[in-house]
Design a protein around this motif. Sequence first.
Motif, PDB file in Angstrom:
ATOM      1  N   ASN A  47       0.794  -1.219   0.000  1.00  0.00           N
ATOM      2  CA  ASN A  47       0.000   0.000   0.000  1.00  0.00           C
ATOM      3  C   ASN A  47       0.831   1.275   0.000  1.00  0.00           C
ATOM      4  OD1 ASN A  47      -1.668  -2.031   2.126  1.00  0.00           O
ATOM      5  ND2 ASN A  47      -2.786  -1.231   0.386  1.00  0.00           N
ATOM      6  N   LEU A  50       0.420   4.934   4.529  1.00  0.00           N
ATOM      7  CA  LEU A  50      -1.002   5.060   4.836  1.00  0.00           C
ATOM      8  C   LEU A  50      -1.188   6.181   5.849  1.00  0.00           C
ATOM      9  CD1 LEU A  50      -0.260   1.744   4.708  1.00  0.00           C
ATOM     10  CD2 LEU A  50      -2.704   1.653   4.883  1.00  0.00           C
ATOM     11  N   GLY A  52      -4.369   8.363   8.008  1.00  0.00           N
ATOM     12  CA  GLY A  52      -5.797   8.401   8.289  1.00  0.00           C
ATOM     13  C   GLY A  52      -6.110   8.559   9.759  1.00  0.00           C
ATOM     14  N   LEU A  76     -10.009   4.675   8.851  1.00  0.00           N
ATOM     15  CA  LEU A  76     -10.246   5.287   7.556  1.00  0.00           C
ATOM     16  C   LEU A  76      -8.872   5.739   7.072  1.00  0.00           C
ATOM     17  CD1 LEU A  76     -12.135   6.517   5.374  1.00  0.00           C
ATOM     18  CD2 LEU A  76     -12.196   8.559   6.790  1.00  0.00           C
ATOM     19  N   TYR A  78      -6.002   6.473   3.768  1.00  0.00           N
ATOM     20  CA  TYR A  78      -5.696   6.774   2.371  1.00  0.00           C
ATOM     21  C   TYR A  78      -4.208   6.503   2.170  1.00  0.00           C
ATOM     22  CZ  TYR A  78      -5.347   9.141  -2.093  1.00  0.00           C
ATOM     23  OH  TYR A  78      -5.120   9.416  -3.416  1.00  0.00           O
ATOM     24  N   THR A  79      -3.852   5.889   1.035  1.00  0.00           N
ATOM     25  CA  THR A  79      -2.464   5.498   0.810  1.00  0.00           C
ATOM     26  C   THR A  79      -1.820   6.348  -0.279  1.00  0.00           C
ATOM     27  OG1 THR A  79      -2.850   3.880  -0.939  1.00  0.00           O
ATOM     28  CG2 THR A  79      -3.182   3.130   1.316  1.00  0.00           C
ATOM     29  N   LYS A  82      -2.890   5.785  -3.913  1.00  0.00           N
ATOM     30  CA  LYS A  82      -4.265   6.191  -4.230  1.00  0.00           C
ATOM     31  C   LYS A  82      -5.283   5.112  -3.910  1.00  0.00           C
ATOM     32  CE  LYS A  82      -2.655   9.385  -7.736  1.00  0.00           C
ATOM     33  NZ  LYS A  82      -2.669   9.783  -9.117  1.00  0.00           N
ATOM     34  N   GLN A  83      -5.165   4.525  -2.751  1.00  0.00           N
ATOM     35  CA  GLN A  83      -6.088   3.499  -2.293  1.00  0.00           C
ATOM     36  C   GLN A  83      -6.824   4.004  -1.049  1.00  0.00           C
ATOM     37  OE1 GLN A  83      -3.404   0.302  -1.468  1.00  0.00           O
ATOM     38  NE2 GLN A  83      -3.105  -0.218  -3.612  1.00  0.00           N
ATOM     39  N   TRP A  84      -8.049   3.538  -0.867  1.00  0.00           N
ATOM     40  CA  TRP A  84      -8.837   3.815   0.339  1.00  0.00           C
ATOM     41  C   TRP A  84      -9.060   2.505   1.070  1.00  0.00           C
ATOM     42  CZ3 TRP A  84     -10.135   8.382   2.390  1.00  0.00           C
ATOM     43  CH2 TRP A  84     -10.047   9.512   1.584  1.00  0.00           C
ATOM     44  N   ILE A  86     -11.111   1.194   4.409  1.00  0.00           N
ATOM     45  CA  ILE A  86     -12.074   1.538   5.452  1.00  0.00           C
ATOM     46  C   ILE A  86     -12.523   0.233   6.112  1.00  0.00           C
ATOM     47  CG2 ILE A  86     -14.296   2.630   5.947  1.00  0.00           C
ATOM     48  CD1 ILE A  86     -13.909   4.104   3.205  1.00  0.00           C
ATOM     49  N   THR A 110      -8.797  -0.409  -4.069  1.00  0.00           N
ATOM     50  CA  THR A 110      -7.371  -0.636  -4.284  1.00  0.00           C
ATOM     51  C   THR A 110      -7.013  -0.432  -5.753  1.00  0.00           C
ATOM     52  OG1 THR A 110      -7.666  -2.998  -4.684  1.00  0.00           O
ATOM     53  CG2 THR A 110      -7.317  -2.311  -2.408  1.00  0.00           C
TER      54      THR A 110
END
Length: 129
Positions: A47, A50, A52, A76, A78-79, A82-84, A86, A110
């Motif tokens: 990832n 990260l 959050g 929550l 964000y990497t 550009k991945q989320w 949750i 992802t």
Amino acid sequence: MTRILIFALLFWTSLPLLAQDSIVYRPNQIRDFKLVPLPAIASNPANGWLFGIAPSATWRMGDPKSTHLSNLVGNLMYTTKKQWLISSRSTIFLAEDSWILLGDWRFFITSQPTFGLGSSSPALAALYF
């Protein structure tokens, strides 16, 4: 003298009320709720970095003598790729531990394609053709 009699009368009539427990526990109501929002920073090869928030909450849903402490932990993130990410995990004890509700929810966006269920997934299409 009149003030002393009024005070004695009020004190004497309220004495049984003072002796009773003033806390009445109703089942399955949230009590003693505590929330701790913490910042989260991590790194891994899949990832990247990260960033959050990772909140945690605890509460009781019944009498503390007969009900365990319930909790919820989430994040929550964000990497840098550009991945989320949750997710949340919970253990909820209802009044007198009559029910234990376990939760584990995850939602990831992802950069890698995922092959889920359904007729339009590439893995299933290769089997049929």
